[in-house]
Design an enzyme around this catalytic site. Structure first.
Site, mmCIF file in Angstrom:
data_model
loop_
_atom_site.group_PDB
_atom_site.id
_atom_site.type_symbol
_atom_site.label_atom_id
_atom_site.label_comp_id
_atom_site.label_asym_id
_atom_site.label_seq_id
_atom_site.Cartn_x
_atom_site.Cartn_y
_atom_site.Cartn_z
ATOM 1 N N ASP A 487 0.807 -1.214 0.000
ATOM 2 C CA ASP A 487 0.000 0.000 0.000
ATOM 3 C C ASP A 487 0.843 1.268 0.000
ATOM 4 O OD1 ASP A 487 -2.736 -0.545 -0.066
ATOM 5 O OD2 ASP A 487 -2.755 -1.181 2.021
HETATM 6 C C1 BGC Z 1 0.554 1.369 6.275
HETATM 7 C C2 BGC Z 1 0.181 0.178 5.445
HETATM 8 C C3 BGC Z 1 -1.307 0.155 5.259
HETATM 9 C C4 BGC Z 1 -1.763 1.476 4.668
HETATM 10 C C5 BGC Z 1 -3.241 1.573 4.400
HETATM 11 C C6 BGC Z 1 -0.003 2.624 5.681
HETATM 12 O O1 BGC Z 1 0.273 3.718 6.508
HETATM 13 O O2 BGC Z 1 1.959 1.450 6.388
HETATM 14 O O3 BGC Z 1 0.658 -0.994 6.046
HETATM 15 O O4 BGC Z 1 -1.662 -0.903 4.437
HETATM 16 O O5 BGC Z 1 -1.381 2.538 5.508
HETATM 17 O O6 BGC Z 1 -4.007 1.622 5.538
HETATM 18 C C1 NOJ Z 2 -1.491 -3.596 5.548
HETATM 19 C C2 NOJ Z 2 -2.691 -3.662 4.674
HETATM 20 O O1 NOJ Z 2 -3.815 -4.061 5.416
HETATM 21 C C3 NOJ Z 2 -2.482 -4.626 3.530
HETATM 22 O O2 NOJ Z 2 -3.585 -4.598 2.678
HETATM 23 C C4 NOJ Z 2 -1.214 -4.294 2.787
HETATM 24 O O3 NOJ Z 2 -1.049 -5.275 1.794
HETATM 25 C C5 NOJ Z 2 -0.026 -4.245 3.712
HETATM 26 N N1 NOJ Z 2 -0.295 -3.337 4.791
HETATM 27 C C6 NOJ Z 2 1.248 -3.812 3.009
HETATM 28 O O4 NOJ Z 2 1.249 -2.477 2.685
#
Ligand code: BGC
Ligand code: NOJ
Length: 814
Positions: A487
């Protein structure tokens, strides 16, 4: 250093001191009424949706940590001294303390001043309520005159609004008190048809429902005025902060034990039967009263607890393993399976790190979570799949998240995460392989929940697959969109203003940046989909999918290989990411793991080389980091990934979720030693000894362990709600132990460490219990099978005839 121990027999983790490095939590409830509870009774409850239907209040990121909970105060009415048997909120030094986190329940107990008190908290099956059973024993040589106070704070339902909209909220709080039961009914007079109740089994000496009356001005939960003076003020909340507190007087003879039951619950009334009398504004309490009366009786509460216990026995009995490694056994048989149920229920919404207001259920997350729980609750997996598919958009793309209460896609986040659609294929594949229920593909499911747009689920999968083919970039690789699995790799965002969302700000038209990860995912999901099509008798369609997969594999080889490892992506300038040409971020774990697990490069040695590079450049003693070298500064063109300080989260943290991809990759190249070694590095049970470093709960996976660039290397964060649970469960059971579901039967394909002499598994699959015994007769992974004593060819156990209840499988590895 440890802060407790595992009691495997009782399936509990026993915390032996209250001041754990972080609150160590557990979940209550597994259907519709849920709560989180810490080892010092902190936490909150909600009905279905932690944002929209929050029942009690909790204060995130408070000092001290973890305030707001299910509190009980004991007061010695002779001396006036008072304390909390769960340590918080008074934090008295207790003479003995324990917290037993078990399957769907938590017991917290302690001893102070000759008085022993323990409370068992749980949510009965099929009920929207929680029970607190407080047991107090007097070990003093003389009688004890005590006051017991319960205390919780009601949330005004919408947790987001509750913590921000004070100009309104300080005016709307309302309660009723009847027969000692406290009813919380804020907004019930207008559009809500639900209320909460808080009841106590004993005759009460008083109550409080207004927080300020209970605490007294400028006082905290550690020193409530009502408890100090030993008397409630019978306050009635009008606005401000409604709470629930009962005051019970308790006289205990020497050696005497007494139990008090508290019940906190949620009740909905039909719209036309909200009030009683119907022309009044008084809650119709008929249904609630019957429920309350039932569970305030200790014998009924005990029976409900026993039922819950049997439920978990049954679920955890579905797959049981006996390997030479105690940590593997403990995780697979107890905690990992349990965590998979929590991730299924919560997705990423409510934990100590997820405030319950930030995110609903993620599309990719929930589909991946299926891998870990589908064997336990297949019926609910089916429902989840159909709910998710209903949030798919006509383009084949998907809402990134949806709210469990409304089942609607979340417009704040929207779609455009180009990996999302493929996870639906992976989820559906896992479901059919487990259950053999092909009928799910014919279920009519709408797009974007629009009535009239229904199409068979199968068509949703077709659109998922096509979505990528219609969005290929300059190298023929999939366009990344807002982000892929990572993400934080936001290649179309170019955010230069504080506060912008990396996930939703999109400044580029998105026609250039490509993802090698989605290419690997496409290979995996494309093969899965081809098999599904073939089983549906659509041979030509299946071959066309395989042809696309072959083309994508060739593209990965040509444009997704960097010489010693798989590239990660191309940015908006078509420059490589995750290449030796980069100064930072030269190699990423995602493509090494996912491409090899998808089988890319198995024949020509690319997979082996990618895994070797991973070992050399990314593996640490605490797990495999996400990328190296960490980004030391902010790269406008990469987005959130480079916003994290080096070593944390996606910027080279050990993002545990993708470690199992490498583990599965290692099994695909036949390396059981490496696979199990990686598994052990992030196995929380194996890390229990270093709890002062790891800091999170030793019984569940955390999303992230700080990487080698971080000053706190080895420190975990974001425990509980992570795709690590499902992926690690899947990796260990289906790939290392190799007991793998397939469309036509159960595959036996272990890739275990060389030193293991063998292992046993009992696994229920499509109604039949498989007793599997694996023995090593050589160093390799080649399998010879015997089914009920008769040798069979290959490593697939064919489905037994109807009516068979169990089969014995013997596998010899050579
Ligand atoms: C986090 C991710 C997460 C994303 C969306 C980011 O700040 O590091 O792990 O998936 O937010 O919520
Ligand atoms: C947490 C999110 O819930 C997931 O969808 C994502 O793949 C990982 N972070 C990596 O960014």
């Amino acid at each position: 250093m440890k802060f407790g121990y595992f009691d495997d027999e009782n399936r509990e983790y026993v915390v032996t001191r209250p001041d754990t490095p972080l609150p160590w939590i557990n979940y209550l409830g597994c259907q519709a009424y849920f709560g989180i509870i810490s080892n010092t009774a902190g936490g909150y409850s909600f009905y279905r949706d932690a944002r929209l239907r929050r029942i009690t209040r909790y204060r995130y990121n408070n000092a001290p940590f973890d305030l707001g909970g299910r509190y009980i105060y004991l007061r010695d009415d002779h001396s006036g001294e008072f304390w909390s048997p769960s340590w918080q909120p008074t934090r008295h030094k207790l003479e003995q303390y324990f917290c037993r986190h078990g399957m769907g329940y938590t017991v917290i107990g302690s001893r102070y001043s000759g008085l022993e008190a323990s409370t068992r908290y749980f949510v009965p099956l099929d009920e929207n309520l929680e029970i607190w059973q407080l047991t107090v024993t007097n070990h003093r040589p003389h009688a004890a005159e005590l006051s017991v106070f319960s205390a919780l704070e009601f949330c005004l339902w919408d947790a987001q609004d509750d913590s921000t909209n004070f100009q309104r909220n300080f005016n709307i709080g309302q309660v009723e008190i009847e027969d000692g039961v406290i009813y919380h009914k804020t907004e019930y007079r207008e559009r809500r048809d639900h209320f909460a109740f808080f009841a106590c089994s004993e005759k009460i000496a008083g109550y409080d429902t207004q927080r300020d009356s209970f605490l007294g001005p400028y006082r905290g939960w550690d020193n409530p005025a009502a408890v100090e003076r030993g008397r409630s003020s019978d306050s009635v909340a009008h606005g401000w902060a409604p709470m629930g507190s009962h005051h019970v007087k308790l006289s205990l003879k020497p050696g005497e034990t007494r139990q008090i039951v508290f019940v906190l619950g949620y009740q909905e009334n039909p719209r036309d039967q909200k009030f009683d009398p119907c022309d009044s504004q008084i809650i119709n309490k008929k249904a609630a009263k019957a429920t309350i009366a039932k569970y305030l009786v200790t014998a009924n509460a005990d029976a409900a607890f026993e039922k819950l216990h049997l439920y978990w026995n049954e679920l955890l009995g579905l797959c049981r393993v006996e390997t030479p490694d105690a940590h593997t056994n403990r995780m697979v048989n107890i905690w990992n399976a349990y965590q998979c149920m929590a991730t299924f229920n919560m997705s990423r919404s409510a934990s100590f790190y997820e405030s319950g207001i930030g995110r609903g259920l993620g599309f990719r997350d929930s589909n991946q979570d299926l891998l870990g729980f589908v064997h336990m609750v297949p019926g609910r997996a089916r429902e989840r799949i159909l709910d998710l598919a209903a949030t798919q958009l006509p383009s084949g793309g998907a809402y990134h998240q949806y709210q469990p209460l409304t089942k609607r896609g979340n417009n704040d986040v929207g779609g455009g995460f180009n990996d999302d659609p493929h996870w639906l294929i992976i989820g559906v594949g896992a479901y059919i392989k487990e259950t053999g229920d092909w009928s799910i593909l014919d279920e009519p499911v709408p797009f974007d929940n629009a009535p009239g747009s229904e199409a068979p689920l199968y068509e949703h999968l077709q659109r998922s697959f096509r979505y990528t083919l219609e969005r290929l970039g300059p190298h023929g690789l999939p366009l990344i969109g807002r982000a892929d699995w990572n993400d934080c790799l936001n290649l179309n965002c170019f955010s230069d203003s504080p506060g912008q969302s990396f996930q939703t700000t999109t400044n580029k038209d998105g026609k250039v940046a490509e993802s090698v990860f989605i290419a690997g995912l496409f290979v995996l999901s494309g093969r899965e989909f081809a098999e599904i099509a073939r089983h549906r008798g659509l041979a030509a369609e299946a071959s066309s999918y395989l042809a696309e997969v072959a083309k994508m594999e060739a593209t990965i080889r040509k444009h997704g290989w960097d010489g010693e490892w798989f590239l990660r992506a191309y940015d908006d300038f078509s420059r490589k990411i995750g290449s030796r040409e980069n100064v930072e971020g030269k190699i990423f774990i995602e493509t090494q793991g996912f491409c090899t697990l998808a089988g890319v490069g198995l024949e020509d040695g690319l997979a082996v080389r990618a895994l070797e590079s991973t070992r050399k450049l990314l593996a640490t003693e605490h797990g495999i980091v996400l990328q190296q070298p960490a980004y030391s500064k902010y790269y406008l063109e990469y987005g959130e990934i480079s916003s994290y300080p080096p070593g944390y989260k996606e910027n080279a943290g050990i993002f545990c979720h993708n470690n199992p991809w490498v583990i599965i990759g290692e099994t695909r190249v036949g390396n059981g030693d490496a696979a199990h070694d990686y598994y052990t590095r992030i196995n929380p049970s194996a890390r229990e000894e270093i709890s002062e470093v790891h800091r999170c709960e030793p019984y569940v996976y955390a999303q992230m362990i700080a990487g080698r660039d971080a000053p706190t290397h080895g420190e975990a964060k974001n425990s509980w709600l992570t795709g690590t649970a499902a992926w690690n469960y899947y990796a260990i059971t289906q790939w290392i132990l190799g007991i793998r579901t397939s469309y036509d039967g159960l595959l036996i394909a272990p890739v275990i460490p060389k030193t293991w002499r063998g292992f046993k598994v009992s696994r229920k699959f499509r109604g039949v219990t498989y007793h599997i015994q694996v023995q090593r007769a050589g160093d390799g992974n080649q399998v010879c099978l015997e089914l009920d004593g008769t040798p069979i060819q290959g490593n697939m156990v064919p489905l037994p005839p109807a009516g068979t209840s169990s089969v014995a499988v013997k596998a010899t590895l050579r």
